[in-house]
Design a protein around this motif. Structure first.
Motif, PDB file in Angstrom:
ATOM      1  N   GLY A  66     -39.289  25.353  66.212  1.00 10.63           N
ATOM      2  CA  GLY A  66     -40.194  25.879  65.261  1.00 10.63           C
ATOM      3  C   GLY A  66     -39.672  26.963  64.594  1.00 10.63           C
ATOM      4  N   SER A 123     -46.065  22.071  56.786  1.00 10.98           N
ATOM      5  CA  SER A 123     -47.388  21.689  56.921  1.00 10.98           C
ATOM      6  C   SER A 123     -47.228  20.331  56.412  1.00 10.98           C
ATOM      7  CB  SER A 123     -48.201  22.384  56.290  1.00 10.98           C
ATOM      8  OG  SER A 123     -48.345  24.246  56.320  1.00 10.98           O
ATOM      9  N   SER A 150     -45.555  18.559  59.456  1.00  7.52           N
ATOM     10  CA  SER A 150     -46.218  18.213  60.318  1.00  7.52           C
ATOM     11  C   SER A 150     -47.196  17.338  59.864  1.00  7.52           C
ATOM     12  CB  SER A 150     -47.339  20.035  60.655  1.00  7.52           C
ATOM     13  OG  SER A 150     -47.845  19.385  61.806  1.00  7.52           O
ATOM     14  N   SER A 174     -45.652  13.845  59.814  1.00  6.50           N
ATOM     15  CA  SER A 174     -45.666  12.900  61.802  1.00  6.50           C
ATOM     16  C   SER A 174     -46.126  13.017  62.476  1.00  6.50           C
ATOM     17  CB  SER A 174     -44.829  14.711  62.127  1.00  6.50           C
ATOM     18  OG  SER A 174     -43.299  15.061  61.712  1.00  6.50           O
ATOM     19  N   SER A 175     -47.787  13.279  62.324  1.00  6.36           N
ATOM     20  CA  SER A 175     -48.097  13.518  62.786  1.00  6.36           C
ATOM     21  C   SER A 175     -49.669  11.533  62.549  1.00  6.36           C
ATOM     22  CB  SER A 175     -50.153  14.139  62.556  1.00  6.36           C
ATOM     23  OG  SER A 175     -49.950  15.880  63.356  1.00  6.36           O
ATOM     24  N   ARG A 215     -38.591  15.239  62.791  1.00  7.17           N
ATOM     25  CA  ARG A 215     -39.683  14.818  62.994  1.00  7.17           C
ATOM     26  C   ARG A 215     -39.922  14.053  63.321  1.00  7.17           C
ATOM     27  NH1 ARG A 215     -42.186  19.802  62.834  1.00  7.17           N
ATOM     28  NH2 ARG A 215     -43.927  18.222  63.654  1.00  7.17           N
TER      29      ARG A 215
END
Length: 426
Positions: free
Chosen positions: A248, A263, A266, A269-270, A323
């Protein structure tokens, strides 16, 4: 289940999916930027916040208590009481900035509420998982856990952006305490919902298991499959967690990513993890969870290779690849480990081995992160050089994590005995 026979646990399985999502949303407000924002507003230093976060992670070790509670039946009553108590502490955390006491006492209360809540949560986690997973058919566990995780991830994406929007709104008004009131109310509402879900869920009736501690430990240490799984993931987390812990900061500092780009990575990736979870769970159901976990470890190894190669010159490409590959691997590893234990370890020892794995790996991750902090400090102090090579500390940790991932896969491949799907009963 016999044809024509009513499935009395169908609703409870649906409630488990909702329960996991609600619990995930509560946990979002108790980690990362949210706790950092809260502690910063209270005047707590970044270094102390980091230590608090590390100790919270160490709370996984308290799952070892499940070894002594595994035979206590029924579990619903005391697991529900434990969650209500833990969530009450989590709600009170967001009231700490409003306490009219000295800085030292306010900080102590904040830390105590957070740690005690996390400790209670970890003690009851393994028995709760065993309670709910016992309601799922053996040949549907992979798809079920994947669906559960997918819904939690999508709910988390929406929830995080909504909470972030509200907190930014209060920040823009110069009313930071207003955002804490909002978060406290959110945790309280989620906590009440969580308690109701637990209360309305059914538990399969079973007889209490009366085992002396010595006898229980003897059964654990005579189960080779369980010990192989614990040993494999002990090595894995010992060498993996330092890399993920510093990743991070790496993207913000050395790689120089903007918060917008962070962001985006993230969110992507989600979404990838959520989209792949169901097919990955289906693969485990059709074949075996051992094969699924091994495949995911191979994908994760490729991810850590990308982290090792990620430098300031190619960071956006290689770190993003790390990621995304990690998201793909996690889609099978998170639920896969639980199902791997269910598939290869006896029914009477499932709770114990999941708790043992979490406890041992929690200690390993905390200890190794602390130990590797000296390497990180040394490499950074020398201008990102190691043994005369121009390299960032996080790249070295990526290589170490790659070695741990390969070692985990080798141990599982050659030493984990395939007993046949769900045939083990002892």
């Amino acid at each position: 289940m016999d044809a024509g026979k009513k499935d009395i646990y169908k609703t409870s399985r649906g409630l488990y999916i909702v329960e996991a999502a609600v619990e995930y949303l509560i946990q979002i407000l108790l980690e990362g930027a949210y706790i950092a924002k809260l502690s910063s507003a209270m005047g707590i230093s970044d270094s102390l916040t980091g230590i608090i976060t590390a100790i919270v992670q160490l709370g996984n070790t308290l799952q070892i208590v499940a070894l002594f509670l595994a035979g206590k039946r029924p579990v619903k009553r005391w697991v529900t009481a434990g969650h209500i108590t833990a969530n009450l502490f989590f709600t009170l955390i967001y009231l700490c900035p409003f306490l009219k006491v000295g800085f030292g006492l306010r900080t102590f209360i904040f830390i105590a509420l957070l740690l005690i809540g996390c400790f209670i949560h970890n003690i009851i986690q393994s028995p709760k998982i065993n309670w709910y997973m016992s309601l799922v058919d053996n040949d549907k566990r992979g798809r079920f856990t994947a669906l559960k995780e997918m819904i939690s991830l999508f709910a988390g994406i929406v929830f995080s952006y909504a909470v972030g929007f509200v907190m930014d709104y209060f920040d823009a008004k110069g009313d930071i305490n207003g955002s804490f009131v909002f978060c406290g109310i959110a945790v309280a509402v989620l906590s009440v919902s969580h308690a109701l879900i637990l209360l309305f869920s059914k538990e399969k009736p079973s007889e209490p298991i009366k085992l002396h501690v010595g006898e229980n430990m003897k059964r654990i240490f005579s189960n080779k499959n369980g010990l192989v799984i614990v040993a494999a993931f002990l090595i894995y987390d010992l060498l993996r967690i330092p890399a993920t812990s510093y990743a991070g900061a790496y993207q913000i500092n050395e790689l120089g990513f903007s918060m917008t780009f962070v962001s985006i990575i993230s969110a992507v990736s989600s979404v990838v993890r959520a989209a792949i979870s169901l097919p990955m769970g289906g693969f485990g159901d059709r074949h075996s969870f051992k094969k699924m976990v091994l495949m995911c470890l191979g994908i994760q190894a490729a991810g850590f290779l990308c982290l090792f190669l990620a430098s300031p010159s190619n960071g956006k490409i290689m770190f993003s690849a790390y990621r995304i590959l990690t998201a793909v691997a996690s889609s099978g590893l998170v639920g896969g480990v639980i199902n791997l234990i269910y598939e290869t370890v006896g029914e009477k020892l499932r709770t114990e081995f999941y708790a043992l794995k979490m406890a041992v790996c929690g200690i390993a991750g905390f200890a190794s992160t602390w130990a590797f902090s000296f390497l990180v400090s040394s490499v950074q102090a020398k201008g990102n050089t190691f043994l005369g090579i121009n390299i960032c500390a996080e790249q070295i940790l990526g290589l170490v994590a790659l070695i741990g991932t390969v070692a985990n896969a080798i141990i599982l491949l050659f030493f984990l005995k395939d007993n046949g799907r769900n045939t083990v009963s002892e």
